[in-house]
Scaffold this active site. Structure first.
Site, PDB file in Angstrom:
ATOM      1  N   SER A 103       0.702  -1.154   0.126  1.00  0.00           N
ATOM      2  CA  SER A 103       0.208   0.218  -0.195  1.00  0.00           C
ATOM      3  C   SER A 103       0.771   1.275  -0.111  1.00  0.00           C
ATOM      4  CB  SER A 103      -0.919  -0.119   1.197  1.00  0.00           C
ATOM      5  OG  SER A 103      -1.952   0.902   1.022  1.00  0.00           O
ATOM      6  N   ASP A 243      -1.001   1.510  -3.825  1.00  0.00           N
ATOM      7  CA  ASP A 243      -1.772   0.557  -4.598  1.00  0.00           C
ATOM      8  C   ASP A 243      -3.298   0.944  -5.037  1.00  0.00           C
ATOM      9  OD1 ASP A 243      -3.074   0.790  -1.981  1.00  0.00           O
ATOM     10  OD2 ASP A 243      -3.522  -1.384  -1.775  1.00  0.00           O
TER      11      ASP A 243
END
Length: 447
Positions: A103, A243
């Site tokens: 992420s 992400d």
């Protein structure tokens, strides 16, 4: 008391590459264990995507090997946003989706996230089943039963079209937008989505090299976007994380519009359209200003624990449509099964178009309350909130704020600290109350 998981956190398994469980050896066995679980009712089919960090190549290879060894087939889509995997898992009728990503973390971290066949986070019982298989000795399936690997070549175009459809193919030909893709998974898809909808698009953070994901760009580093919006005299800017499951925006004046404000804009729009009723879900960190603004719309705010998993749990329990975190991880259940930065951005743009407002105007009805947070280090793990002196200090702080503020003590899930947060109408009062409370907490934990 609920049984604790050994490996899975609130958002999959994550850590520094080469340390702990984020190693090729573990991910190989994780693929095998997951393959065993998802192949119990026949040969499983798993869709796999990743972000742009360099270790993704390594983990992609061992993950598909582990799945194949368990007799599970893999569909590979390459670098794609996390929410794209949720969508594609559904459209390809896969048994599960896997994303190799950490992420918003730096490139030297990585992780493994899972989605169910419905495009939602895995239920606890499935994660426990995978962990149970991880305790077994890894055994390769017979040669005739090994899984196969196939690459999906049109995944990118499918997801671009899906994103556009969630906005009703909104016409953006009057907008100039700066996109910051964090050198991450949205670097190719997001520009296509907004350009195909007609916007004039300027780009930053679209040159991933495996090492620069989230580095000085993206939703966690908005200064570059603020500068670019002003330089290009753009109508607004949009920044995603590595992400692509969260975003923040910047208005034409260069001011940041965070997740709480974006949630308000979407909520107000969907309330007017009759899509949202009852309330929305925030977290313990959601600004009090959002709660106050929502009351004027006759909408309730329910606070979940920090983490999109807990936001989604509350949405499902209450049958509500939208929720999110101030970090910009927003869930719009009427168009998506998970947090999606591109889709959420388009929901904001729909609200602006139908209200004929700028981003600055749309957020103006919500006044954010000043927040101050101080981290108090813990010499050892302890339940700070159970200490009588801390409880009394919290009561005193709340009395001082009366009904014009809020106090929150929250142990960190990753550091040996307790976060002392105070928010209220007046910043000077908030600072004084927070500093006094932090001192009381510090004195209590030392003794």
């Amino acid at each position: 008391m609920a049984k604790a998981k050994k490996y899975f956190g609130t958002d999959g398994i994550r850590g520094e590459v080469g340390k702990g469980v984020i190693t090729p050896e573990f991910v190989l066995k994780l693929g095998w264990a997951a393959g065993r679980v998802f192949s119990r009712n026949g040969r499983g089919k798993i869709l796999i995507g990743k972000d742009t960090r360099i270790s993704g190549y390594m983990f992609e290879t061992v993950l598909e090997s582990g799945l194949a060894a368990a007799g599970c087939n893999s569909l590979m889509v390459g670098p794609m946003p996390t929410p794209a995997i949720a969508y594609l898992t559904r459209t390809f009728h896969a048994d599960a989706g896997i994303v190799i990503s950490a992420s918003h973390n730096p490139f030297y971290d990585n992780g493994i996230k899972f989605f169910s066949a419905d495009g939602t986070k895995l239920p606890d019982e499935v994660e426990f089943a995978i962990e149970k298989e991880l305790q077994q000795e890894m055994q390769c399936a017979p040669s005739a039963e090994l899984g196969k690997v196939r690459r999906i070549v049109d995944a990118n175009g499918r997801y671009v079209e899906y994103c556009k459809s969630t906005s009703g193919y909104l016409n953006l030909d009057q907008l100039t937008i700066v996109l910051d893709c964090a050198n991450g998974a949205t670097y190719d898809i997001a520009p296509k989505v907004f350009r195909e909808l007609g916007a004039t698009v300027h780009l930053i953070g679209v040159e991933p090299n495996g090492l620069n994901i989230n580095e000085g760009v993206g939703s966690t580093h908005p200064a570059a976007l603020q500068k670019a919006v002003l330089e290009h005299k753009a109508d607004l800017g949009i920044a995603f994380d590595g992400d692509g499951d969260r975003l923040l925006m910047v208005d034409h004046q260069g001011h940041i519009v965070d997740g709480d404000e974006l949630l308000y804009i979407i909520a107000k729009h969907l309330k007017a359209k009759g899509i949202v009723s009852g309330g929305i879900v925030g977290t313990l960190m959601t600004n009090l200003g959002l709660e106050v603004a929502l009351k004027k719309l006759d909408l309730e705010l329910v606070r979940a624990n920090v983490g999109d998993r807990y936001v989604m749990e509350q949405l499902n329990q209450r049958g509500w449509m939208i929720g999110g975190e101030n970090s910009g991880h927003l869930v719009c259940k009427h168009v998506s099964t998970t947090g999606d930065g591109i889709v959420s951005a388009l929901q904001v743009l729909c609200a602006l178009a139908e209200s004929d407002q700028t981003l600055a105007q749309a957020k103006s009805d919500m006044r954010k309350y000043p927040q101050v947070m101080i981290n108090v280090k813990l010499p050892k793990k302890q339940d700070v909130l159970a200490l009588p002196t801390v409880q009394k200090a919290v009561e005193h702080a709340e009395a001082e704020l009366a009904d014009r503020g809020r106090v929150l003590l929250r142990p960190s899930g990753t550091e040996p600290v307790v976060r002392v947060m105070v928010e209220g109408e007046d910043i000077s009062t908030v600072k004084v109350v927070c500093e006094a409370l932090a001192k009381e907490v510090e004195a209590a934990v030392i003794t």
